[in-house]
Design a protein around this motif. Structure first.
Motif, PDB file in Angstrom:
ATOM      1  N   ARG A  78       4.650   3.255  12.784  1.00  0.00           N
ATOM      2  CA  ARG A  78       4.747   3.546  14.220  1.00  0.00           C
ATOM      3  C   ARG A  78       3.447   3.192  14.924  1.00  0.00           C
ATOM      4  O   ARG A  78       3.455   2.658  16.033  1.00  0.00           O
ATOM      5  CB  ARG A  78       5.072   5.022  14.446  1.00  0.00           C
ATOM      6  CG  ARG A  78       6.446   5.438  13.951  1.00  0.00           C
ATOM      7  CD  ARG A  78       6.730   6.895  14.300  1.00  0.00           C
ATOM      8  NE  ARG A  78       7.870   7.420  13.546  1.00  0.00           N
ATOM      9  CZ  ARG A  78       7.776   8.334  12.587  1.00  0.00           C
ATOM     10  NH1 ARG A  78       6.602   8.862  12.277  1.00  0.00           N
ATOM     11  NH2 ARG A  78       8.853   8.733  11.951  1.00  0.00           N
ATOM     12  N   ALA A  79       2.334   3.470  14.263  1.00  0.00           N
ATOM     13  CA  ALA A  79       1.024   3.188  14.860  1.00  0.00           C
ATOM     14  C   ALA A  79       0.824   1.684  15.065  1.00  0.00           C
ATOM     15  O   ALA A  79       0.179   1.257  16.024  1.00  0.00           O
ATOM     16  CB  ALA A  79      -0.084   3.754  13.980  1.00  0.00           C
ATOM     17  N   LEU A 134       9.007  -6.465  10.671  1.00  0.00           N
ATOM     18  CA  LEU A 134       8.682  -5.816   9.394  1.00  0.00           C
ATOM     19  C   LEU A 134       7.272  -6.163   8.924  1.00  0.00           C
ATOM     20  O   LEU A 134       6.603  -5.334   8.315  1.00  0.00           O
ATOM     21  CB  LEU A 134       9.738  -6.127   8.331  1.00  0.00           C
ATOM     22  CG  LEU A 134       9.793  -7.501   7.674  1.00  0.00           C
ATOM     23  CD1 LEU A 134       8.913  -7.604   6.447  1.00  0.00           C
ATOM     24  CD2 LEU A 134      11.232  -7.814   7.275  1.00  0.00           C
ATOM     25  N   THR A 135       6.812  -7.379   9.201  1.00  0.00           N
ATOM     26  CA  THR A 135       5.433  -7.701   8.808  1.00  0.00           C
ATOM     27  C   THR A 135       4.445  -6.876   9.629  1.00  0.00           C
ATOM     28  O   THR A 135       3.438  -6.414   9.098  1.00  0.00           O
ATOM     29  CB  THR A 135       5.138  -9.202   9.000  1.00  0.00           C
ATOM     30  OG1 THR A 135       5.435  -9.576  10.349  1.00  0.00           O
ATOM     31  CG2 THR A 135       5.923 -10.039   8.026  1.00  0.00           C
ATOM     32  N   GLN A 136       4.771  -6.665  10.883  1.00  0.00           N
ATOM     33  CA  GLN A 136       3.905  -5.833  11.721  1.00  0.00           C
ATOM     34  C   GLN A 136       3.897  -4.392  11.202  1.00  0.00           C
ATOM     35  O   GLN A 136       2.846  -3.770  11.082  1.00  0.00           O
ATOM     36  CB  GLN A 136       4.411  -5.874  13.168  1.00  0.00           C
ATOM     37  CG  GLN A 136       3.400  -5.442  14.187  1.00  0.00           C
ATOM     38  CD  GLN A 136       3.942  -5.571  15.625  1.00  0.00           C
ATOM     39  OE1 GLN A 136       5.085  -5.945  15.833  1.00  0.00           O
ATOM     40  NE2 GLN A 136       3.110  -5.246  16.585  1.00  0.00           N
ATOM     41  N   ALA A 137       5.072  -3.875  10.846  1.00  0.00           N
ATOM     42  CA  ALA A 137       5.186  -2.496  10.368  1.00  0.00           C
ATOM     43  C   ALA A 137       4.447  -2.295   9.042  1.00  0.00           C
ATOM     44  O   ALA A 137       3.905  -1.222   8.781  1.00  0.00           O
ATOM     45  CB  ALA A 137       6.651  -2.114  10.209  1.00  0.00           C
ATOM     46  N   THR A 164       3.690  -0.113  18.335  1.00  0.00           N
ATOM     47  CA  THR A 164       3.709   0.781  19.500  1.00  0.00           C
ATOM     48  C   THR A 164       4.841   0.442  20.467  1.00  0.00           C
ATOM     49  O   THR A 164       5.297   1.308  21.212  1.00  0.00           O
ATOM     50  CB  THR A 164       2.368   0.713  20.239  1.00  0.00           C
ATOM     51  OG1 THR A 164       2.069  -0.662  20.528  1.00  0.00           O
ATOM     52  CG2 THR A 164       1.265   1.298  19.399  1.00  0.00           C
ATOM     53  N   ALA A 165       5.306  -0.823  20.453  1.00  0.00           N
ATOM     54  CA  ALA A 165       6.377  -1.197  21.365  1.00  0.00           C
ATOM     55  C   ALA A 165       7.734  -0.670  20.896  1.00  0.00           C
ATOM     56  O   ALA A 165       8.706  -0.701  21.641  1.00  0.00           O
ATOM     57  CB  ALA A 165       6.432  -2.717  21.511  1.00  0.00           C
ATOM     58  N   CYS A 166       7.777  -0.195  19.650  1.00  0.00           N
ATOM     59  CA  CYS A 166       9.044   0.211  19.050  1.00  0.00           C
ATOM     60  C   CYS A 166       9.409   1.637  19.450  1.00  0.00           C
ATOM     61  O   CYS A 166       8.611   2.561  19.316  1.00  0.00           O
ATOM     62  CB  CYS A 166       8.948   0.088  17.530  1.00  0.00           C
ATOM     63  SG  CYS A 166      10.464   0.495  16.674  1.00  0.00           S
ATOM     64  N   ARG A 167      10.637   1.820  19.910  1.00  0.00           N
ATOM     65  CA  ARG A 167      11.076   3.136  20.368  1.00  0.00           C
ATOM     66  C   ARG A 167      11.788   3.911  19.262  1.00  0.00           C
ATOM     67  O   ARG A 167      11.477   5.056  19.007  1.00  0.00           O
ATOM     68  CB  ARG A 167      11.993   3.003  21.580  1.00  0.00           C
ATOM     69  CG  ARG A 167      11.268   2.420  22.782  1.00  0.00           C
ATOM     70  CD  ARG A 167      12.209   2.211  23.953  1.00  0.00           C
ATOM     71  NE  ARG A 167      11.419   1.994  25.178  1.00  0.00           N
ATOM     72  CZ  ARG A 167      11.006   2.966  25.975  1.00  0.00           C
ATOM     73  NH1 ARG A 167      11.303   4.217  25.687  1.00  0.00           N
ATOM     74  NH2 ARG A 167      10.304   2.705  27.056  1.00  0.00           N
ATOM     75  N   ARG A 168      12.751   3.306  18.606  1.00  0.00           N
ATOM     76  CA  ARG A 168      13.518   3.999  17.570  1.00  0.00           C
ATOM     77  C   ARG A 168      13.046   3.589  16.176  1.00  0.00           C
ATOM     78  O   ARG A 168      12.788   2.416  15.927  1.00  0.00           O
ATOM     79  CB  ARG A 168      15.007   3.702  17.722  1.00  0.00           C
ATOM     80  CG  ARG A 168      15.507   3.889  19.148  1.00  0.00           C
ATOM     81  CD  ARG A 168      17.012   3.905  19.307  1.00  0.00           C
ATOM     82  NE  ARG A 168      17.753   2.713  18.894  1.00  0.00           N
ATOM     83  CZ  ARG A 168      17.602   1.500  19.405  1.00  0.00           C
ATOM     84  NH1 ARG A 168      16.672   1.274  20.308  1.00  0.00           N
ATOM     85  NH2 ARG A 168      18.361   0.511  18.994  1.00  0.00           N
ATOM     86  N   GLY A 191       0.840  -1.195   0.000  1.00  0.00           N
ATOM     87  CA  GLY A 191       0.000   0.000   0.000  1.00  0.00           C
ATOM     88  C   GLY A 191       0.873   1.240   0.000  1.00  0.00           C
ATOM     89  O   GLY A 191       1.794   1.357  -0.802  1.00  0.00           O
ATOM     90  N   SER A 192       0.612   2.140   0.931  1.00  0.00           N
ATOM     91  CA  SER A 192       1.382   3.389   0.985  1.00  0.00           C
ATOM     92  C   SER A 192       2.648   3.250   1.823  1.00  0.00           C
ATOM     93  O   SER A 192       3.392   4.201   1.991  1.00  0.00           O
ATOM     94  CB  SER A 192       0.509   4.499   1.565  1.00  0.00           C
ATOM     95  OG  SER A 192       0.117   4.174   2.882  1.00  0.00           O
ATOM     96  N   ARG A 193       2.885   2.044   2.356  1.00  0.00           N
ATOM     97  CA  ARG A 193       4.092   1.818   3.159  1.00  0.00           C
ATOM     98  C   ARG A 193       5.161   1.153   2.307  1.00  0.00           C
ATOM     99  O   ARG A 193       4.858   0.374   1.406  1.00  0.00           O
ATOM    100  CB  ARG A 193       3.780   0.919   4.363  1.00  0.00           C
ATOM    101  CG  ARG A 193       2.521   1.303   5.090  1.00  0.00           C
ATOM    102  CD  ARG A 193       2.280   0.367   6.258  1.00  0.00           C
ATOM    103  NE  ARG A 193       0.876   0.440   6.679  1.00  0.00           N
ATOM    104  CZ  ARG A 193       0.456   0.102   7.886  1.00  0.00           C
ATOM    105  NH1 ARG A 193       1.296  -0.354   8.801  1.00  0.00           N
ATOM    106  NH2 ARG A 193      -0.822   0.190   8.196  1.00  0.00           N
ATOM    107  N   ALA A 194       6.413   1.421   2.620  1.00  0.00           N
ATOM    108  CA  ALA A 194       7.492   0.784   1.871  1.00  0.00           C
ATOM    109  C   ALA A 194       8.783   0.815   2.663  1.00  0.00           C
ATOM    110  O   ALA A 194       8.989   1.682   3.523  1.00  0.00           O
ATOM    111  CB  ALA A 194       7.687   1.491   0.527  1.00  0.00           C
ATOM    112  N   GLY A 195       9.659  -0.159   2.370  1.00  0.00           N
ATOM    113  CA  GLY A 195      10.975  -0.205   2.996  1.00  0.00           C
ATOM    114  C   GLY A 195      11.978  -0.856   2.074  1.00  0.00           C
ATOM    115  O   GLY A 195      11.616  -1.683   1.228  1.00  0.00           O
TER     116      GLY A 195
END
Length: 204
Positions: free
Chosen positions: A111-112, A130-133, A115-119, A31-35
């Motif tokens: 990020r949404a 990455l699947t969660q992101a 939520t457990a991710c800090r950096r 979708g609108s996400r990418a890495g």
DNA sequence: ACCGGGATGTTCT
DNA sequence: GAACATCCCGGTG
């Protein structure tokens, strides 16, 4: 600047142990996400005791035995999803696990969902992360990465793979741990696993 | 930075 | 029952 273009079917129609390092620096879209892909592992079917397909086809790994260029998603440790691209001729059960991305687009959404991710550098640092992101789940198993039928695509944006990728044994596997079938962009902070050598350093 | 333990469920012996 | 292509948190140094 080059427009990102989905990898053609023929890219996937090869041995994953040859093609996997060429996946480095390609871009995974959802979708609108990418890495940007910076870490991968190859799994070699009936020759590979660490592969889900080693003992033949089952309901879980059916996608691995289907056409190349599809997404194989499985549940890991009961609570994470891991995403693979299917490679090689149909029926052989070959695949490449995507282990880490550099977040490029849709960081707010990532990020949404993390939520457990800090950096931000840890947003997509690891196969379960990455699947969660990217909000990839078991519902995406079997998606076609070439046609993008479910808005999941691997594309080339003109960035070449590294000339000398880092190589190591695969992470978290018991069997065939000595096979050097993990590749990563050396020095990239978004690569998972223990910190080996600092960026730019030489083996000593 | 590095370690240990718990969470959680599907697959296979 | 055991094994698992993992992650997070809270210890310690």
């Amino acid at each position: 600047m080059t427009a990102a273009r989905a990898l053609p079917r023929r890219f996937y129609l090869r041995d994953p142990r040859v093609a996997a390092p060429e996946l480095l620096n390609k871009v995974l879209f959802r979708g609108s996400r990418a890495g940007r892909i910076v870490e991968v592992e190859a799994y070699a079917g009936s020759e590979d005791p660490a592969s889900h397909s080693f003992r033949g086809q089952t309901p879980r790994n059916a996608t691995m035995f289907g056409p190349p260029g599809r997404l194989y998603v499985y549940r890991s440790y009961g609570m994470h999803w891991c995403a693979n691209a299917v490679f090689g001729e149909e029926g052989f059960g070959l695949a490449v696990l995507v282990r880490a991305l550099v977040p490029l687009h849709g960081l707010e959404l990532m990020r949404a969902d993390r939520t457990a991710c800090r950096r931000d550098r840890d947003l997509c640092r690891g196969p379960g992360r990455l699947t969660q992101a990217l909000a990839i789940t078991g519902a995406d198993d079997g998606a076609d990465l070439v046609t993008g039928d479910r808005s999941i695509v691997i594309a080339d944006d003109g960035t070449p793979p590294p000339n000398e990728p880092g190589v190591s044994g695969r992470i978290g596997v018991g069997a065939a741990a000595d096979q050097p079938w993990r590749w990563y962009v050396a020095g990239q902070v978004c690569v998972s696993g223990p910190r080996l050598t600092p960026p730019g350093s030489v083996l000593r």
